[in-house]
Design a protein around this motif. Sequence first.
Motif, PDB file in Angstrom:
ATOM      1  N   VAL A   1      39.000  50.848  49.319  1.00 25.22           N
ATOM      2  CA  VAL A   1      38.802  50.400  47.942  1.00 25.22           C
ATOM      3  C   VAL A   1      38.904  48.877  47.864  1.00 25.22           C
ATOM      4  O   VAL A   1      39.873  48.279  48.361  1.00 25.22           O
ATOM      5  CB  VAL A   1      39.838  51.042  47.000  1.00 25.22           C
ATOM      6  CG1 VAL A   1      39.593  50.602  45.557  1.00 25.22           C
ATOM      7  CG2 VAL A   1      39.776  52.568  47.108  1.00 25.22           C
ATOM      8  N   LEU A   2      37.920  48.268  47.245  1.00 26.23           N
ATOM      9  CA  LEU A   2      37.910  46.830  46.979  1.00 26.23           C
ATOM     10  C   LEU A   2      38.114  46.609  45.489  1.00 26.23           C
ATOM     11  O   LEU A   2      37.314  47.065  44.676  1.00 26.23           O
ATOM     12  CB  LEU A   2      36.584  46.206  47.428  1.00 26.23           C
ATOM     13  CG  LEU A   2      36.322  44.747  47.031  1.00 26.23           C
ATOM     14  CD1 LEU A   2      37.360  43.809  47.648  1.00 26.23           C
ATOM     15  CD2 LEU A   2      34.905  44.319  47.440  1.00 26.23           C
ATOM     16  N   LEU A   3      39.211  45.948  45.132  1.00 24.32           N
ATOM     17  CA  LEU A   3      39.468  45.542  43.762  1.00 24.32           C
ATOM     18  C   LEU A   3      39.450  44.026  43.693  1.00 24.32           C
ATOM     19  O   LEU A   3      39.786  43.346  44.674  1.00 24.32           O
ATOM     20  CB  LEU A   3      40.827  46.026  43.264  1.00 24.32           C
ATOM     21  CG  LEU A   3      41.237  47.471  43.440  1.00 24.32           C
ATOM     22  CD1 LEU A   3      42.028  47.648  44.735  1.00 24.32           C
ATOM     23  CD2 LEU A   3      42.094  47.934  42.263  1.00 24.32           C
ATOM     24  N   TYR A   4      39.106  43.486  42.553  1.00 32.78           N
ATOM     25  CA  TYR A   4      39.125  42.029  42.397  1.00 32.78           C
ATOM     26  C   TYR A   4      39.188  41.688  40.913  1.00 32.78           C
ATOM     27  O   TYR A   4      38.831  42.497  40.052  1.00 32.78           O
ATOM     28  CB  TYR A   4      37.893  41.391  43.038  1.00 32.78           C
ATOM     29  CG  TYR A   4      36.578  41.718  42.355  1.00 32.78           C
ATOM     30  CD1 TYR A   4      35.931  40.767  41.554  1.00 32.78           C
ATOM     31  CD2 TYR A   4      35.970  42.965  42.488  1.00 32.78           C
ATOM     32  CE1 TYR A   4      34.725  41.062  40.930  1.00 32.78           C
ATOM     33  CE2 TYR A   4      34.774  43.264  41.875  1.00 32.78           C
ATOM     34  CZ  TYR A   4      34.158  42.308  41.098  1.00 32.78           C
ATOM     35  OH  TYR A   4      32.965  42.596  40.468  1.00 32.78           O
ATOM     36  N   ASP A   5      39.673  40.490  40.628  1.00 34.45           N
ATOM     37  CA  ASP A   5      39.712  40.001  39.247  1.00 34.45           C
ATOM     38  C   ASP A   5      38.435  39.227  38.960  1.00 34.45           C
ATOM     39  O   ASP A   5      38.034  38.343  39.734  1.00 34.45           O
ATOM     40  CB  ASP A   5      40.927  39.095  39.025  1.00 34.45           C
ATOM     41  CG  ASP A   5      42.228  39.879  38.943  1.00 34.45           C
ATOM     42  OD1 ASP A   5      42.165  41.099  38.696  1.00 34.45           O
ATOM     43  OD2 ASP A   5      43.303  39.267  39.125  1.00 34.45           O
ATOM     44  N   LEU A   6      37.798  39.566  37.855  1.00 27.31           N
ATOM     45  CA  LEU A   6      36.609  38.830  37.442  1.00 27.31           C
ATOM     46  C   LEU A   6      36.983  37.382  37.103  1.00 27.31           C
ATOM     47  O   LEU A   6      38.130  37.082  36.772  1.00 27.31           O
ATOM     48  CB  LEU A   6      35.980  39.497  36.217  1.00 27.31           C
ATOM     49  CG  LEU A   6      35.410  40.908  36.430  1.00 27.31           C
ATOM     50  CD1 LEU A   6      35.008  41.507  35.082  1.00 27.31           C
ATOM     51  CD2 LEU A   6      34.233  40.893  37.383  1.00 27.31           C
ATOM     52  N   TYR A   7      36.001  36.501  37.183  1.00 26.34           N
ATOM     53  CA  TYR A   7      36.234  35.112  36.788  1.00 26.34           C
ATOM     54  C   TYR A   7      36.861  35.059  35.396  1.00 26.34           C
ATOM     55  O   TYR A   7      36.452  35.787  34.476  1.00 26.34           O
ATOM     56  CB  TYR A   7      34.923  34.339  36.755  1.00 26.34           C
ATOM     57  CG  TYR A   7      34.344  33.983  38.106  1.00 26.34           C
ATOM     58  CD1 TYR A   7      35.086  33.285  39.053  1.00 26.34           C
ATOM     59  CD2 TYR A   7      33.038  34.344  38.440  1.00 26.34           C
ATOM     60  CE1 TYR A   7      34.547  32.946  40.284  1.00 26.34           C
ATOM     61  CE2 TYR A   7      32.486  34.008  39.669  1.00 26.34           C
ATOM     62  CZ  TYR A   7      33.254  33.315  40.594  1.00 26.34           C
ATOM     63  OH  TYR A   7      32.717  32.991  41.812  1.00 26.34           O
ATOM     64  N   GLY A   8      37.870  34.196  35.250  1.00 21.51           N
ATOM     65  CA  GLY A   8      38.496  33.996  33.942  1.00 21.51           C
ATOM     66  C   GLY A   8      39.577  34.994  33.608  1.00 21.51           C
ATOM     67  O   GLY A   8      40.174  34.907  32.534  1.00 21.51           O
ATOM     68  N   ARG A   9      39.847  35.939  34.520  1.00 19.07           N
ATOM     69  CA  ARG A   9      40.885  36.938  34.285  1.00 19.07           C
ATOM     70  C   ARG A   9      41.834  36.995  35.478  1.00 19.07           C
ATOM     71  O   ARG A   9      41.449  36.734  36.621  1.00 19.07           O
ATOM     72  CB  ARG A   9      40.289  38.344  34.082  1.00 19.07           C
ATOM     73  CG  ARG A   9      39.625  38.555  32.735  1.00 19.07           C
ATOM     74  CD  ARG A   9      38.253  38.031  32.734  1.00 19.07           C
ATOM     75  NE  ARG A   9      37.459  38.473  31.594  1.00 19.07           N
ATOM     76  CZ  ARG A   9      36.225  38.069  31.369  1.00 19.07           C
ATOM     77  NH1 ARG A   9      35.632  37.213  32.207  1.00 19.07           N
ATOM     78  NH2 ARG A   9      35.569  38.485  30.310  1.00 19.07           N
ATOM     79  N   GLY A  10      43.067  37.379  35.181  1.00 19.87           N
ATOM     80  CA  GLY A  10      44.031  37.598  36.240  1.00 19.87           C
ATOM     81  C   GLY A  10      44.202  36.414  37.161  1.00 19.87           C
ATOM     82  O   GLY A  10      44.409  35.278  36.727  1.00 19.87           O
ATOM     83  N   TYR A  11      44.068  36.676  38.467  1.00 20.40           N
ATOM     84  CA  TYR A  11      44.308  35.644  39.473  1.00 20.40           C
ATOM     85  C   TYR A  11      43.033  34.975  39.981  1.00 20.40           C
ATOM     86  O   TYR A  11      43.079  34.243  40.977  1.00 20.40           O
ATOM     87  CB  TYR A  11      45.101  36.253  40.641  1.00 20.40           C
ATOM     88  CG  TYR A  11      46.541  36.525  40.263  1.00 20.40           C
ATOM     89  CD1 TYR A  11      47.491  35.508  40.307  1.00 20.40           C
ATOM     90  CD2 TYR A  11      46.948  37.781  39.827  1.00 20.40           C
ATOM     91  CE1 TYR A  11      48.801  35.738  39.939  1.00 20.40           C
ATOM     92  CE2 TYR A  11      48.258  38.020  39.452  1.00 20.40           C
ATOM     93  CZ  TYR A  11      49.177  36.992  39.514  1.00 20.40           C
ATOM     94  OH  TYR A  11      50.492  37.220  39.137  1.00 20.40           O
ATOM     95  N   SER A  12      41.926  35.231  39.315  1.00 19.36           N
ATOM     96  CA  SER A  12      40.693  34.504  39.658  1.00 19.36           C
ATOM     97  C   SER A  12      40.535  33.323  38.714  1.00 19.36           C
ATOM     98  O   SER A  12      40.871  33.403  37.525  1.00 19.36           O
ATOM     99  CB  SER A  12      39.477  35.430  39.549  1.00 19.36           C
ATOM    100  OG  SER A  12      39.486  36.400  40.580  1.00 19.36           O
ATOM    101  N   ASP A  13      40.008  32.231  39.250  1.00 20.49           N
ATOM    102  CA  ASP A  13      39.833  31.021  38.449  1.00 20.49           C
ATOM    103  C   ASP A  13      38.839  31.240  37.313  1.00 20.49           C
ATOM    104  O   ASP A  13      38.066  32.202  37.316  1.00 20.49           O
ATOM    105  CB  ASP A  13      39.345  29.873  39.332  1.00 20.49           C
ATOM    106  CG  ASP A  13      40.428  29.340  40.257  1.00 20.49           C
ATOM    107  OD1 ASP A  13      41.620  29.634  40.011  1.00 20.49           O
ATOM    108  OD2 ASP A  13      40.089  28.639  41.234  1.00 20.49           O
ATOM    109  N   ALA A  14      38.874  30.308  36.365  1.00 21.96           N
ATOM    110  CA  ALA A  14      38.001  30.387  35.190  1.00 21.96           C
ATOM    111  C   ALA A  14      37.077  29.169  35.160  1.00 21.96           C
ATOM    112  O   ALA A  14      37.457  28.106  34.667  1.00 21.96           O
ATOM    113  CB  ALA A  14      38.821  30.449  33.903  1.00 21.96           C
ATOM    114  N   PRO A  15      35.870  29.287  35.684  1.00 24.11           N
ATOM    115  CA  PRO A  15      34.935  28.154  35.609  1.00 24.11           C
ATOM    116  C   PRO A  15      34.476  27.945  34.172  1.00 24.11           C
ATOM    117  O   PRO A  15      34.303  28.898  33.408  1.00 24.11           O
ATOM    118  CB  PRO A  15      33.774  28.608  36.502  1.00 24.11           C
ATOM    119  CG  PRO A  15      33.818  30.102  36.441  1.00 24.11           C
ATOM    120  CD  PRO A  15      35.268  30.459  36.344  1.00 24.11           C
ATOM    121  N   GLN A  16      34.290  26.702  33.818  1.00 22.54           N
ATOM    122  CA  GLN A  16      33.846  26.369  32.458  1.00 22.54           C
ATOM    123  C   GLN A  16      32.324  26.444  32.410  1.00 22.54           C
ATOM    124  O   GLN A  16      31.619  25.431  32.402  1.00 22.54           O
ATOM    125  CB  GLN A  16      34.360  24.979  32.063  1.00 22.54           C
ATOM    126  CG  GLN A  16      34.197  24.661  30.582  1.00 22.54           C
ATOM    127  CD  GLN A  16      34.984  23.446  30.171  1.00 22.54           C
ATOM    128  OE1 GLN A  16      36.161  23.307  30.511  1.00 22.54           O
ATOM    129  NE2 GLN A  16      34.356  22.539  29.438  1.00 22.54           N
TER     130      GLN A  16
END
Length: 364
Positions: free
Chosen positions: A109-124
């Motif tokens: 299983v591969l889980l990940y946080d989408l951009y802007g949520r959780g531990y993934s960065d939030a690009p402007q």
Amino acid sequence: MPGRLAVSLLAAAAAVFPACLVYLLISFPYPPTPPVVHASLSTVPQAWSVYSEDFYPGGDYVSFPHGRVRYWLMGPEDGDKVVLIHGLSIPSIVWKNFAPILASHGYRVLLYDLYGRGYSDAPQVTYDVSLYTTQLALLMQHVHWGNAHIVGLSMGGGIAAAFATQFPQLVNGKVSLIASAGVIEDTDISRTAKIMSSPLTQSVSSLPPFQYYMRRLANSSSLSQTTIDPIQEIVRLQSAHLPYFNAAVASSLRDGPVRGLEDSFTALSNLPIEVLLIHGTADKTVPYKYASKILTLVPCAHFLTIDGAGHDIIITHATQVSDALVQFLSTKGHMHTLTHSRTSQSHCQPPPPIKNDGGQHVFV
């Protein structure tokens, strides 16, 4: 005298206007610059006890052009590969009752946080469909996965459908859509959500005084609660402490995979990919009627209805949903072909029924 002044002003404007027009025609834009990238929950210690970087085993970061992405790999390395895509505002903590079940059944299983949520960065940037689909394509390349089964929840369902049509070679034959968004009509988006997602509101909410107020409010709310729901707490902490979380959610509502993906679902029905729809009848976030709408676009999809389940279906009915998903994924090959009419089930070969052991109605 006023008449002479007016004439002088008109003459000056007539002289300046051609020069401005020439400048606009021949001027060259400034060179593009990389987008500003905002911080993730890795900078918010208050969140670490609720949803830590190591919430799941096998966690790591990878850097992409739009910032760092947090992902986890769990389950046996030789298991069939499954990607889980979360929804609009709750990061991968939402799979806490679900992912371990899949791993226990032998899936990788591969889980990940989408951009802007959780531990993934939030690009402007604009949070449109392509931002999310390319994020997953890059992540699969990074972990050396040639293809996988794709599972999307809520907005993640819209991402999954778009991903399958944009990168069909990366899909291992099956896509599962749980409480899926993607075709929500504007009339079902509340006026409050529309106002809060407007650029003006987001500009105001990004000001330091407003951010300070939100942090104070979140901290006081946490202290006043005797028991904390980790899902609600993470949403609150993201909203209060991540400078671009609210803007990422707002842009996803305006520009992203919440609505307008009818063409992607229709294209999905023409691919050699099996689709499973799972939806609860009590879903008030993505009303149950949208499962039927998706079914008209993907008429040969398997359709599982769970009576009384709301939008938090993978929390409240994790076992029932995972059992249905495991049965769907474990069927080798295609249970039916997709050489059918896009608007009628009359040409679909009926697939075997999904077992119904939890008191819910099942439609396939």
